[in-house]
Write a protein that holds these residues in place. Structure first.
Motif, PDB file in Angstrom:
ATOM      1  N   GLU A 107       0.221   5.232 -15.558  1.00 12.06           N
ATOM      2  CA  GLU A 107      -0.092   6.597 -15.140  1.00 12.06           C
ATOM      3  C   GLU A 107       1.168   7.295 -14.629  1.00 12.06           C
ATOM      4  O   GLU A 107       1.904   6.770 -13.785  1.00 12.06           O
ATOM      5  CB  GLU A 107      -1.178   6.588 -14.041  1.00 12.06           C
ATOM      6  CG  GLU A 107      -1.381   7.901 -13.337  1.00 12.06           C
ATOM      7  CD  GLU A 107      -1.673   9.034 -14.302  1.00 12.06           C
ATOM      8  OE1 GLU A 107      -0.983  10.063 -14.198  1.00 12.06           O
ATOM      9  OE2 GLU A 107      -2.560   8.880 -15.147  1.00 12.06           O
ATOM     10  N   ILE A 108       1.433   8.489 -15.124  1.00  9.06           N
ATOM     11  CA  ILE A 108       2.685   9.181 -14.817  1.00  9.06           C
ATOM     12  C   ILE A 108       2.782   9.641 -13.374  1.00  9.06           C
ATOM     13  O   ILE A 108       3.877   9.901 -12.885  1.00  9.06           O
ATOM     14  CB  ILE A 108       2.870  10.388 -15.756  1.00  9.06           C
ATOM     15  CG1 ILE A 108       1.663  11.330 -15.640  1.00  9.06           C
ATOM     16  CG2 ILE A 108       3.096   9.938 -17.176  1.00  9.06           C
ATOM     17  CD1 ILE A 108       1.831  12.597 -16.436  1.00  9.06           C
ATOM     18  N   THR A 109       1.654   9.779 -12.692  1.00 13.95           N
ATOM     19  CA  THR A 109       1.726  10.235 -11.305  1.00 13.95           C
ATOM     20  C   THR A 109       1.829   9.105 -10.306  1.00 13.95           C
ATOM     21  O   THR A 109       1.812   9.339  -9.101  1.00 13.95           O
ATOM     22  CB  THR A 109       0.482  11.088 -10.956  1.00 13.95           C
ATOM     23  OG1 THR A 109      -0.690  10.267 -11.060  1.00 13.95           O
ATOM     24  CG2 THR A 109       0.366  12.284 -11.862  1.00 13.95           C
ATOM     25  N   CYS A 110       1.960   7.858 -10.764  1.00 16.38           N
ATOM     26  CA  CYS A 110       2.013   6.719  -9.842  1.00 16.38           C
ATOM     27  C   CYS A 110       3.428   6.546  -9.302  1.00 16.38           C
ATOM     28  O   CYS A 110       4.104   5.537  -9.554  1.00 16.38           O
ATOM     29  CB  CYS A 110       1.538   5.447 -10.529  1.00 16.38           C
ATOM     30  SG  CYS A 110      -0.161   5.571 -11.136  1.00 16.38           S
ATOM     31  N   THR A 111       3.880   7.512  -8.543  1.00 15.18           N
ATOM     32  CA  THR A 111       5.268   7.522  -8.052  1.00 15.18           C
ATOM     33  C   THR A 111       5.393   6.963  -6.646  1.00 15.18           C
ATOM     34  O   THR A 111       6.464   7.024  -6.053  1.00 15.18           O
ATOM     35  CB  THR A 111       5.813   8.957  -8.092  1.00 15.18           C
ATOM     36  OG1 THR A 111       4.923   9.825  -7.383  1.00 15.18           O
ATOM     37  CG2 THR A 111       5.951   9.449  -9.531  1.00 15.18           C
ATOM     38  N   ASN A 112       4.326   6.418  -6.097  1.00 13.83           N
ATOM     39  CA  ASN A 112       4.346   5.761  -4.791  1.00 13.83           C
ATOM     40  C   ASN A 112       4.260   4.257  -5.057  1.00 13.83           C
ATOM     41  O   ASN A 112       3.179   3.727  -5.333  1.00 13.83           O
ATOM     42  CB  ASN A 112       3.173   6.259  -3.946  1.00 13.83           C
ATOM     43  CG  ASN A 112       3.146   5.656  -2.555  1.00 13.83           C
ATOM     44  OD1 ASN A 112       4.080   4.977  -2.143  1.00 13.83           O
ATOM     45  ND2 ASN A 112       2.073   5.895  -1.829  1.00 13.83           N
ATOM     46  N   GLN A 113       5.395   3.568  -4.981  1.00 10.30           N
ATOM     47  CA  GLN A 113       5.470   2.203  -5.494  1.00 10.30           C
ATOM     48  C   GLN A 113       5.988   1.220  -4.450  1.00 10.30           C
ATOM     49  O   GLN A 113       6.826   1.572  -3.617  1.00 10.30           O
ATOM     50  CB  GLN A 113       6.390   2.169  -6.726  1.00 10.30           C
ATOM     51  CG  GLN A 113       5.932   3.070  -7.855  1.00 10.30           C
ATOM     52  CD  GLN A 113       6.944   3.189  -8.969  1.00 10.30           C
ATOM     53  OE1 GLN A 113       7.985   2.521  -8.951  1.00 10.30           O
ATOM     54  NE2 GLN A 113       6.659   4.039  -9.954  1.00 10.30           N
ATOM     55  N   ASP A 114       5.471  -0.005  -4.527  1.00  9.37           N
ATOM     56  CA  ASP A 114       5.969  -1.134  -3.737  1.00  9.37           C
ATOM     57  C   ASP A 114       6.680  -2.101  -4.663  1.00  9.37           C
ATOM     58  O   ASP A 114       6.321  -2.231  -5.841  1.00  9.37           O
ATOM     59  CB  ASP A 114       4.820  -1.881  -3.058  1.00  9.37           C
ATOM     60  CG  ASP A 114       4.054  -1.026  -2.073  1.00  9.37           C
ATOM     61  OD1 ASP A 114       4.589  -0.749  -0.995  1.00  9.37           O
ATOM     62  OD2 ASP A 114       2.902  -0.634  -2.393  1.00  9.37           O
ATOM     63  N   GLY A 115       7.685  -2.800  -4.133  1.00 12.61           N
ATOM     64  CA  GLY A 115       8.374  -3.789  -4.942  1.00 12.61           C
ATOM     65  C   GLY A 115       9.436  -4.515  -4.148  1.00 12.61           C
ATOM     66  O   GLY A 115       9.467  -4.434  -2.907  1.00 12.61           O
ATOM     67  N   TYR A 116      10.306  -5.197  -4.837  1.00  5.96           N
ATOM     68  CA  TYR A 116      11.391  -5.901  -4.153  1.00  5.96           C
ATOM     69  C   TYR A 116      12.636  -5.898  -5.039  1.00  5.96           C
ATOM     70  O   TYR A 116      12.582  -5.723  -6.256  1.00  5.96           O
ATOM     71  CB  TYR A 116      10.984  -7.331  -3.794  1.00  5.96           C
ATOM     72  CG  TYR A 116      10.741  -8.252  -4.969  1.00  5.96           C
ATOM     73  CD1 TYR A 116      11.798  -8.974  -5.540  1.00  5.96           C
ATOM     74  CD2 TYR A 116       9.468  -8.409  -5.519  1.00  5.96           C
ATOM     75  CE1 TYR A 116      11.583  -9.825  -6.618  1.00  5.96           C
ATOM     76  CE2 TYR A 116       9.245  -9.255  -6.593  1.00  5.96           C
ATOM     77  CZ  TYR A 116      10.303  -9.957  -7.143  1.00  5.96           C
ATOM     78  OH  TYR A 116      10.096 -10.778  -8.210  1.00  5.96           O
ATOM     79  N   ILE A 117      13.756  -6.097  -4.379  1.00  2.95           N
ATOM     80  CA  ILE A 117      15.025  -6.320  -5.060  1.00  2.95           C
ATOM     81  C   ILE A 117      15.550  -7.666  -4.590  1.00  2.95           C
ATOM     82  O   ILE A 117      15.277  -8.096  -3.467  1.00  2.95           O
ATOM     83  CB  ILE A 117      16.039  -5.198  -4.759  1.00  2.95           C
ATOM     84  CG1 ILE A 117      16.215  -5.000  -3.249  1.00  2.95           C
ATOM     85  CG2 ILE A 117      15.606  -3.895  -5.413  1.00  2.95           C
ATOM     86  CD1 ILE A 117      17.250  -3.950  -2.856  1.00  2.95           C
TER      87      ILE A 117
ATOM     88  N   ALA B 200       0.818  -1.212   0.000  1.00  4.28           N
ATOM     89  CA  ALA B 200       0.000   0.000   0.000  1.00  4.28           C
ATOM     90  C   ALA B 200       0.853   1.263   0.000  1.00  4.28           C
ATOM     91  O   ALA B 200       0.400   2.320   0.414  1.00  4.28           O
ATOM     92  CB  ALA B 200      -0.937  -0.006   1.212  1.00  4.28           C
ATOM     93  N   GLY B 201       2.102   1.142  -0.419  1.00  7.52           N
ATOM     94  CA  GLY B 201       2.951   2.318  -0.528  1.00  7.52           C
ATOM     95  C   GLY B 201       3.710   2.623   0.752  1.00  7.52           C
ATOM     96  O   GLY B 201       3.611   1.918   1.754  1.00  7.52           O
ATOM     97  N   TRP B 202       4.480   3.705   0.698  1.00  8.94           N
ATOM     98  CA  TRP B 202       5.369   4.029   1.813  1.00  8.94           C
ATOM     99  C   TRP B 202       4.624   4.405   3.080  1.00  8.94           C
ATOM    100  O   TRP B 202       5.180   4.336   4.170  1.00  8.94           O
ATOM    101  CB  TRP B 202       6.326   5.156   1.403  1.00  8.94           C
ATOM    102  CG  TRP B 202       5.657   6.469   1.055  1.00  8.94           C
ATOM    103  CD1 TRP B 202       5.341   6.908  -0.190  1.00  8.94           C
ATOM    104  CD2 TRP B 202       5.250   7.491   1.962  1.00  8.94           C
ATOM    105  NE1 TRP B 202       4.746   8.146  -0.132  1.00  8.94           N
ATOM    106  CE2 TRP B 202       4.692   8.524   1.186  1.00  8.94           C
ATOM    107  CE3 TRP B 202       5.311   7.640   3.345  1.00  8.94           C
ATOM    108  CZ2 TRP B 202       4.180   9.694   1.750  1.00  8.94           C
ATOM    109  CZ3 TRP B 202       4.806   8.808   3.909  1.00  8.94           C
ATOM    110  CH2 TRP B 202       4.247   9.817   3.115  1.00  8.94           C
TER     111      TRP B 202
END
Length: 834
Positions: A644-654, A538-540
């Motif tokens: 969408e260009i404003t979707c700058t709040n992202q979840d992920g993994y490395i 759900a983002g940061w």
């Protein structure tokens, strides 16, 4: 700001042998014209742009012409102009705040812009001050009989048009929204017209208005489809538009598409080096030159304040020398000189090294060649393999004076195929053997750089016996490295870093036992949030994240598997995308060892068994920015489409993988680029089964303020004898401080040293004594020994307790009495055990 494609690897252990037959390798600077791609457009040409060298000037109401004159004309050490010695032919006028709002990232409105214009053009205001300085510079030229400098170009900062501002104010009768390209164009044209009119009314004889400068140093995704209107508005008024992005800041390659007339890139070396807690080294200067030439940008010179410190002076000379070598001296450039460079004392300094930086800058602007402060090391490569396999290369250099520098830098030309491995520095002993001085691991390249990158090995040069040594550098290539023999551009002695001492407390955990812990915005509330099975999607702002904030800075997490286990992969769930300055961990790496190892380099022999770089981020969820409802969006597209260009709040993994390695400890290290947020750590064995573990954070979560300890700097081996504020930890001098250092493995203790500082002009007073305890056989013991005090550098003080005989020590405690004045600070750069 994600990492490049990764290649995991494992070091091989081989026996080193001497090699009699050697081949001389060409290790010399590559000229700029030979570095660029076929599509290279070169640096912007001064005759086409309208100026050559522009000084960045912070133009507030306190601006004094005495601070500007040394930038327009060279002055002697009394501050008097030297006839016929003109310098910068342009100035960029900046202002960080107006009415309490940031001009680069804040939400300014019409009233703020009007206040800015009124202040700049007021009688006796900043632009009047710049005119007076230019007049004095021209008078100096006339005194020499030299032709008068043509009018100096003035470039005025335009505040960032924050798209979240829906009601900017009425421009041409209409209230403007800064999320509308049409309205932004109207605002930019109004501002440019107003500045032009006010400038014309002044009838300046020595200044000419060139145009405007975009105050924000990047172009975020949600602005890229509307920004072209900004430049159109500026151009409609007859002015030009300048962009100076930070190193590879968002949108840097597309500056022409956005309508800018010229762009100048910051190398971002001076403020992201180890001196500031970062990892960037001087190879960044040639790397920036390659990128700038390819995309047609100039390069910004970056000077640290008044160049007080020796390291700052060396950095400044590196910028200038690289400009001469790689050609950006001839192109359009800008110079960041700090606030008040002309009046900070550098021109009148009694320190020849400090004054020499100003003289070198004047020479550089006048077109003279500047020599490099780096010490060239002429290396010879062995003809045969060093050990039992062909994954090693060895370079031998003779007659090297290691006492002139404390670091050796190897610059590679890699072109996005990064060499991975370990570098060892050895010196030949009197009996013909070899002693290892230092090592550095290189799991992967700098994820922001593409072509030229360096690896630095720092060593304790006080342990060198004589001024002329035979040394060898052994490069052990990792098993999965995509490159086995990267082209080497140069090997040099680099003097831009503070000295190093061999420290028995290397890789120790630092615990500040005194005082109350600083509250953290995103703490590890349960001390196991990163291993509780709860992954943020759900983002940061989900409440499941642990966060660290610094720019630059480093963080390390040590994972204890409880016993030696065979590891197949490490996964870190994180957040990024740039919303609220939350970015993916920068240059993350997993290292493996059988003792906790917090650092990726050190003196002596490496304890590392393997090092794996992490992959680029795998995004698993995208969200709109928190509080960003008013940002411009593309109609009909949502975050669920992942476009969408404003979707700058992202979840992920490395994820880091490699040839399975048996180890007890995994050390996850990464740099922070503002906020780094993590929600979960996972480790699996060679067949994919999860491995349970405990972990420990070397650096406490939260913001890293000016003097708080980062868990690394007090035992990293690097110390300073001057006020290098990002290399020291500090506390009020009247506050008792207790520091505990949990050793990575049992150590013998013969001497305990505290490297502290006296710098009265900064309110820093060294303590006169300290107490110490050691933990041995599970018990704390008060230390008694011979007291010594040694001065070093301009203000360094080393306090020692010597003649100790403690063995198998597992922890050391330092107690500072807190008996100093209430106005003073106690500063420490290193705590050492020998």
């Amino acid at each position: 700001m994600s990492g490049k494609a990764y290649r995991p690897f494992v070091f091989s252990t081989v026996a080193l042998i001497s090699v009699a037959f050697c081949l001389l390798v060409a290790i010399s600077p590559v000229r700029a014209q030979g570095m660029s791609s076929e599509q290279s457009t070169g640096y912007p040409k001064p005759e086409a742009v309208g100026f050559h060298h522009a000084a960045l000037i912070y133009a507030d109401d306190q601006l004094d012409e005495r601070a500007v004159l040394p930038l327009f004309n060279r002055v002697d050490n009394t501050g008097k102009p030297i006839p016929g010695a003109s310098m910068f032919d342009a100035a960029v006028l900046l202002r960080f705040t107006i009415n309490g709002k940031q001009t680069d990232y804040g939400a300014t409105t019409l009233s703020d812009w009007q206040t800015l214009i009124d202040q700049w053009f007021s009688t006796g205001g900043p632009i009047d001050t710049v005119e007076k300085a230019a007049e004095q510079a021209d008078l100096a030229a006339q005194d020499d009989g030299a032709p008068q400098q043509s009018q100096r170009s003035i470039i005025v900062m335009m505040p960032w048009m924050n798209p979240s501002v829906g009601s900017f104010g009425k421009v041409n009768g209409s209230d403007r929204s800064l999320s509308s390209a049409q309205d932004r164009q109207a605002v930019a044209q109004w501002f440019a017209n107003t500045v032009s009119q006010r400038f014309s009314q002044k009838h300046y004889a020595h200044l000419a208005l060139w145009g405007l400068y975009r105050m924000r140093e990047d172009v975020p995704p949600y602005e890229q489809h509307i920004i072209a209107g900004d430049a159109q508005g500026v151009h409609n008024s007859g002015l030009k538009y300048l962009f100076i992005p930070y190193y590879k800041g968002l949108g840097w390659q597309s500056w022409k598409e956005y309508g800018f007339d010229v762009a100048i890139m910051q190398p971002s070396y001076a403020f992201r080096s180890p001196l500031d807690g970062g990892e960037v080294n001087a190879s960044r200067l040639q790397e920036t030159a390659v990128a700038a030439q390819k995309y047609g940008l100039g390069i910004e010179l970056e000077f640290r304040g008044c160049s007080r410190l020796t390291t700052e002076q060396v950095m400044a000379m590196q910028y200038l020398a690289n400009g001469s070598t790689y050609g950006y001296q001839d192109g359009v450039s800008a110079a960041f000189l700090g606030e008040g460079f002309g009046s900070c004392g550098i021109t009148t300094s009694s320190n020849p090294s400090q004054r020499s930086v100003y003289d070198a800058l004047a020479d550089y602007v006048s077109g003279k060649h500047i020599s490099s402060p780096d010490v060239d090391i002429k290396a010879v490569e062995s003809k045969q393999s060093v050990g039992q396999s062909d994954n090693q290369r060895m370079y031998v250099a003779r007659e090297v004076d290691l006492r002139k520098f404390n670091s050796i830098r190897i610059d590679f030309a890699e072109h996005q195929q990064y060499w991975q491995g370990e570098v060892q520095l050895q010196v030949q002993t009197a009996n013909g053997g070899w002693k290892q001085l230092a090592w550095a691991t290189r799991p992967g390249g700098d994820s922001l750089a593409d072509d030229i990158q360096g690896v630095v090995v720092s060593f304790d040069n006080t342990r060198v016996d004589s001024d002329r040594q035979t040394i060898r550098l052994i490069l052990t290539t990792a098993q999965r490295s995509p490159v086995s023999k990267p082209p080497i551009v140069r090997i040099v002695g680099d003097r831009s870093l503070d000295p190093v001492t061999e420290n028995g407390l290397a890789n120790a955990y630092t615990v500040v036992e005194s005082g109350k812990p600083r509250p953290a915005s995103y703490p590890d509330k349960t001390s196991h949030m990163l291993h509780d099975g709860k992954i943020s999607t759900a983002g940061w702002s989900s409440g499941r994240n642990v966060g660290w904030n610094s720019n630059p800075g480093k963080s390390v997490i040590n994972i204890d598997l409880g016993s030696v286990r065979r590891v197949g992969a490490v996964k870190v769930y994180a957040q990024g995308g740039s919303d609220a300055a939350v970015n993916w961990p920068l240059n993350p790496v997993a290292t493996f060892s059988n003792t906790p190892t917090l650092m990726g380099s050190g003196t002596g022999t490496s304890p590392l068994l393997a090092s794996w770089p992490f992959s680029t981020p795998h995004v698993i969820a995208k969200h709109a920015p928190v509080g960003g409802e008013s940002l411009p969006t593309v109609p009909g597209i949502s975050c669920l489409t992942a476009t969408e260009i404003t979707c700058t709040n992202q979840d992920g993994y490395i994820e880091a993988t490699g040839t399975p390695v048996g180890a007890r400890y995994i050390n996850i290290g990464f740099s922070t680029n503002s906020w780094a947020m993590l929600s979960e750590l996972q480790v699996v064995d060679s067949v994919g089964n999860p491995i349970n573990f405990s972990y420990r954070l070397a650096r406490a979560p939260g913001d890293l303020d000016n003097y708080s300890d980062d868990g690394l700097r007090l035992t990293d081996g690097r110390y300073t004898g001057d006020f290098a504020w990002r290399e020291i930890s500090g506390w009020p001098a009247n506050e008792a401080v207790t520091l505990r250092f949990d050793a990575a493995k049992p150590i013998d203790v013969n001497t305990i040293s505290v490297y502290t500082l006296n710098a009265g002009s900064y309110g820093i007073v060294a303590p006169t004594t300290f107490a110490a305890q050691v933990k041995t056989a599970g018990q704390w013991v008060d230390v008694q020994g011979r007291r010594e005090q040694t001065s070093f550098g301009s203000g360094g003080v080393r306090l020692d307790i010597a003649d100790l005989r403690y063995q198998q020590v597992t922890a050391v405690r330092i107690l500072l009495p807190g008996d100093g004045a209430s106005w003073a600070w106690t500063m420490i750069s290193e705590v050492k055990v020998a």
